[in-house]
Design an enzyme around this catalytic site. Structure first.
Site, PDB file in Angstrom:
ATOM      1  N   HIS A 113       0.854  -1.196   0.000  1.00  0.00           N
ATOM      2  CA  HIS A 113       0.000   0.000   0.000  1.00  0.00           C
ATOM      3  C   HIS A 113       0.883   1.237   0.000  1.00  0.00           C
ATOM      4  O   HIS A 113       1.843   1.329   0.775  1.00  0.00           O
ATOM      5  CB  HIS A 113      -0.896   0.026   1.243  1.00  0.00           C
ATOM      6  CG  HIS A 113      -1.703   1.292   1.337  1.00  0.00           C
ATOM      7  ND1 HIS A 113      -2.868   1.461   0.620  1.00  0.00           N
ATOM      8  CD2 HIS A 113      -1.487   2.447   2.000  1.00  0.00           C
ATOM      9  CE1 HIS A 113      -3.344   2.673   0.856  1.00  0.00           C
ATOM     10  NE2 HIS A 113      -2.523   3.299   1.692  1.00  0.00           N
ATOM     11  N   ASP A 158     -15.380   2.747   7.353  1.00  0.00           N
ATOM     12  CA  ASP A 158     -14.399   3.706   6.822  1.00  0.00           C
ATOM     13  C   ASP A 158     -15.024   4.590   5.757  1.00  0.00           C
ATOM     14  O   ASP A 158     -14.754   5.792   5.701  1.00  0.00           O
ATOM     15  CB  ASP A 158     -13.176   2.987   6.246  1.00  0.00           C
ATOM     16  CG  ASP A 158     -12.189   3.994   5.675  1.00  0.00           C
ATOM     17  OD1 ASP A 158     -11.681   4.813   6.454  1.00  0.00           O
ATOM     18  OD2 ASP A 158     -11.975   4.003   4.452  1.00  0.00           O
TER      19      ASP A 158
END
Ligand code: URA
Length: 450
Positions: free
Chosen positions: A92, A171
């Site tokens: 990531h 989220d």
């Protein structure tokens, strides 16, 4: 789907906000109550906004962060990829300009025997997004169902998709609220947001590329290191193999900024060419993925394996296979001239002779957004063809009037604002800078800095 203690909660939300406001630490069940209540729609935006601001100002203990990440992760589906016969790893990046390594890494690491289930994002602010780059390949589908994602993964070892409705819904809601309440810039909230999504992928190991510099969200290295340490610790608490590379974003990575142009640059890297900095960073990140995934005993061996996957053509073959399985037109991979392109060229000349001593890299990313290569508003569509070729990087000599960059666009009018922004972002000095930026500043692994 619920968090520890949320069901037995008899908390008054206002008391929890006050507790955080006054510097107290919330228990796991109190955090579960807040996040689950918000996700299920029983707590209003204004109370969550007040709590988020208290977190921004007061911070969180490591226990609070672990509880927040856990609750957000389990607000949705956590993929079980146990049917795959080898380790699953991912990478990531916190986002940058010309930051395109994912397209190279997924197939490269899959070619080396690991599985790479990559759930990626779209462009955010001045930074580009992996999904927008992939969608510049005609026909490529990033919106696969979980069942299709599993099938592609099994068949070729890598699949790259966007976040589904089922993954970390907490989220999605919290991020949208943070975006409009000045509460994005909290290392704890960023860590929980990123890690809840990444942990939902069901991987065994995760390599983080935490960018620092003028084109990164974390401009200061100490902020990048702090965030990296939080994310590494949070992942390790959840039983994942973790490492973070703190890498330079004081100038665009590689030479291309813009969706289809970046795909073309990745294909060049997969063929053994491409710009040196991009190639080097891909080899390093892949090396850490191989090492954490247990394929190699050392990172150095991982780097060697990565180079072999490229020189043998196996990494490119995997990329081609993944593109085909996800509906993309492989003739555009075999011949990148078939990718979308903009015919008009506008050079950005240097206003003096000298050396490039600094680049305001964020502005290069913003210039690409202005051209239409990114989004000004969430609902905007992106133009895959436009972009910027970066000819001069930090330390390079430049003659008066020599092009610093070339804009690929559809007309002079479209290029005008971007051209000015790019010209202003270059600092040219009479003498060369003392150093060119080093690509990898440090590595954080098992609580150590390398
Ligand atoms: N990217 C995310 O996914 N979340 C954040 O909070 C910031 C960047």
């Amino acid at each position: 789907m619920t968090s520890p203690g949320a069901s037995e909660s008899a908390f008054r939300v206002v008391d929890l906000i006050r507790k955080k406001r006054d510097g107290g630490a919330l228990s796991a069940s109190e955090i579960g109550c807040i996040v689950d209540g918000y996700t299920q729609g029983t707590i209003p935006d204004y109370q969550i906004a007040a709590w988020l601001m208290a977190v921004v100002l007061r911070g969180m203990t490591r226990e609070e962060l672990a509880a927040l990440t856990h609750t957000m992760l389990h607000s949705g589906e956590v993929l079980d990829l146990g049917f795959l016969p080898a380790k699953k790893v991912d990478k990531h990046s916190t986002g940058g300009v010309g930051d395109k390594t994912s397209l190279v890494l997924a197939s490269l690491v899959a070619a080396g025997g690991l599985y790479v289930p990559m759930i990626s994002g779209r462009g955010l602010g001045h930074t580009g997004g992996t999904l927008d780059k992939l969608e510049s390949i005609p026909g490529f589908r990033v919106g696969l169902s979980v069942a299709e994602f599993r099938r592609v993964l099994k068949a070729c070892g890598a699949s790259m998709i966007g976040q589904t409705e089922q993954i970390a819904p907490a989220d999605r809601k919290l991020y949208a609220l943070r975006d409009v309440t000045g509460t994005v810039e909290s290392p704890n909230l960023i860590c929980a947001s990123i890690m809840s999504k990444k942990l939902a992928e069901g991987t065994d190991a995760l390599v983080l590329d935490v960018k620092t510099g003028s084109g990164a969200f974390m401009k200061k290295e100490e902020d990048a290191v702090f965030l990296a340490e939080l994310m590494v610790e949070t992942g390790e608490r959840m039983g994942k193999q973790m490492a973070a590379l703190i890498t330079n974003m004081d100038q665009p990575l590689g030479r291309m900024v813009g969706n289809a142009m970046e795909v073309e640059e990745c294909i060049a890297v997969l063929h053994g060419g491409g710009p040196q900095d991009l190639r080097e960073l891909c080899l390093h990140l892949a090396a850490w993925m191989f090492y954490l995934g247990g394929t190699t005993k050392t990172v150095a061996e991982g780097k060697q394996l990565s180079a072999e996957m490229i020189s043998s053509g196996r990494a490119f073959d995997r990329f081609r296979q993944m593109v085909e399985l996800q509906g993309g037109d492989i003739s555009a991979i075999d011949d990148p001239a078939r990718l979308p392109s903009a015919d008009h060229r506008v050079d950005v000349p240097s206003s003096r002779a000298g050396y490039v001593s600094a680049i305001q890299c964020e502005h290069i990313g913003t210039a690409c957004v202005i051209l239409g290569g990114g989004r000004e508003k969430k609902e905007d569509s992106v133009d895959p063809a436009v972009g910027i070729v970066v000819h001069k990087k930090i330390g390079d000599k430049v003659a008066d009037g020599e092009p610093l960059c070339t804009i690929h666009c559809h007309s002079d009018e479209q290029a005008a604002r971007a051209k000015q922004l790019i010209a202003e972002s270059y600092q040219i000095s009479a003498a060369p800078p003392a150093h060119r930026p080093s690509l990898i500043h440090r590595v954080i692994h098992k609580g150590e800095s390398h």
